[in-house]
Design a protein around this motif. Sequence first.
Motif, short mmCIF file in Angstrom:
data_model
loop_
_atom_site.label_atom_id
_atom_site.label_comp_id
_atom_site.label_asym_id
_atom_site.label_seq_id
_atom_site.Cartn_x
_atom_site.Cartn_y
_atom_site.Cartn_z
N SER A 265 0.57 -0.66 -0.13
CA SER A 265 0.27 0.44 -0.47
C SER A 265 0.91 0.85 0.36
O SER A 265 2.24 1.25 0.15
CB SER A 265 -1.15 0.06 0.86
N GLY A 266 0.42 2.65 0.20
CA GLY A 266 0.83 4.10 0.22
C GLY A 266 1.08 3.98 1.60
O GLY A 266 1.95 5.59 1.74
N SER A 267 1.53 3.26 2.23
CA SER A 267 1.18 3.51 3.75
C SER A 267 2.48 2.90 4.63
O SER A 267 3.41 2.79 3.78
CB SER A 267 0.01 2.82 4.29
N ALA A 299 -3.30 2.29 -4.47
CA ALA A 299 -3.55 2.74 -3.19
C ALA A 299 -4.72 3.08 -3.16
O ALA A 299 -5.96 2.54 -3.63
CB ALA A 299 -3.89 3.77 -4.08
N ARG A 301 -6.70 3.99 -0.38
CA ARG A 301 -7.62 4.57 -0.30
C ARG A 301 -6.77 5.79 -0.35
O ARG A 301 -5.68 5.79 -1.03
CB ARG A 301 -7.25 5.08 1.63
N ARG A 303 -5.10 9.88 -1.48
CA ARG A 303 -3.94 9.67 -0.74
C ARG A 303 -4.19 11.12 0.27
O ARG A 303 -4.87 11.94 -0.42
CB ARG A 303 -2.56 10.54 -2.10
N SER A 304 -3.31 10.82 0.77
CA SER A 304 -3.27 12.56 1.98
C SER A 304 -2.13 12.55 2.15
O SER A 304 -2.32 13.70 2.31
CB SER A 304 -2.91 11.24 3.03
N GLY A 305 -1.32 12.42 1.17
CA GLY A 305 0.09 13.09 0.67
C GLY A 305 0.95 13.88 1.62
O GLY A 305 2.26 14.37 1.51
N MET A 309 6.07 9.34 -2.14
CA MET A 309 5.66 7.93 -2.80
C MET A 309 6.70 8.45 -3.65
O MET A 309 7.27 6.75 -4.23
CB MET A 309 4.39 8.34 -3.10
N GLU A 325 2.61 1.91 -9.53
CA GLU A 325 2.27 2.38 -9.20
C GLU A 325 0.11 2.59 -9.69
O GLU A 325 -0.61 3.02 -10.70
CB GLU A 325 2.24 4.11 -8.20
N PRO A 327 -3.39 3.43 -9.08
CA PRO A 327 -4.09 4.71 -7.98
C PRO A 327 -5.19 4.45 -7.30
O PRO A 327 -5.91 3.30 -7.55
CB PRO A 327 -4.15 5.87 -9.75
N PHE A 328 -6.15 5.21 -6.01
CA PHE A 328 -7.37 4.67 -5.86
C PHE A 328 -8.04 4.51 -6.89
O PHE A 328 -8.49 5.61 -7.13
CB PHE A 328 -7.74 6.00 -4.48
#
Length: 370
Positions: A265-267, A299, A301, A303-305, A309, A325, A327-328
Amino acid sequence: MDDDASTPKYSSGSTGFRAQNRFSDPAADMPPEWTAPTPPNGLPLEPIPAVDESDAEDRPPYLDLSTVALLGHPKRAPSQGWRKWLYLASFKLLNVGESPKVIRREALIAQAQQPLRGCHRIAVLSLKGGVGKTTVTATLGATLASVRGDRVIAVDANPDRGTLSEKVPLETPATVRHLLRDAEGIEAYSDVRSYTSQGSSRLEVLASESDPAVSEAFSSDDYTRVLEVLERFYSLVLTDCGTGLMHSAMGAVLARADALIVVSSGSVDGARSASATLDWLDAHGHEDMVRSSIAVINAVRPRSGKVDMTKVVDHFSRRCRAVVEVPFDPHLEEGAEISLERLKPQTREALLELAALLAAGFAGERREPV
């Protein structure tokens, strides 16, 4: 007047009309081959001159009689956007061609359609749950099935209750256990098709048991037997692995995989878990598989920014063959049946890029089980 003096005398003497040779016989001037007797098999053929092979390289090649050579390669009309409207508004007189985006998409499709000999086996795994591993398996399989003409199947090898079968319309209650039970009697594609469910993209799914107590018994030998059946009828087999790298079927999955996709994930914790997955594979003799693997940053969820990344992509690009990547996408967040038509264009493009990168490895040598 004396008639003898005014009237010309014609005689048969040496000075007469016939002796003057004013006309010649036409046959006398003909080439000898014109007057030669005709052979029984037709007209005599001219002797074929000997060919000097020393100047063969200097002679121009024969004209290519392909359609493109004879008719040219017509410029295709644009299929979308302002280019299409300009083409139609000008009564098809102004053709500026396709956009770079369309050309790139067509190049990705052509790469994803690369021919494949035999069966190619792809393992999709991650140590951490909730990163969209099953979703990546289903969407990648659907993308490959939609652009290719051969058969594609995804197998749920999750030792817990897998959800892969929920990504396509359910056509049968049969599971991998039923396939194992009847494996000896499967002789044709129509036989194995009764154990799978198929989506609109033509992706087929072989479900796992819904009871975790039963699915725990899915061993390494069981997976090998299932794969031996599927390899006879499918060109691409994607395996949705569980989160545990030590469960019994994982050994056979890794031993027989031709390609590996690691999902993150992107976290921060998702990236660390994916990197730990690569560490575990390196430590257990799968260094080559790690170097040729593809990392997917999914992603799950919006992206919170807050996570950089660029650094995440850079980390995995140093360890894997490629990084993609995804995307959500609100449609994927639903967690229900997947329809490629409902995905955002950016999501479809990312999945197509992933399919093309995967197909780039088809030309490599088939990996033998270790």
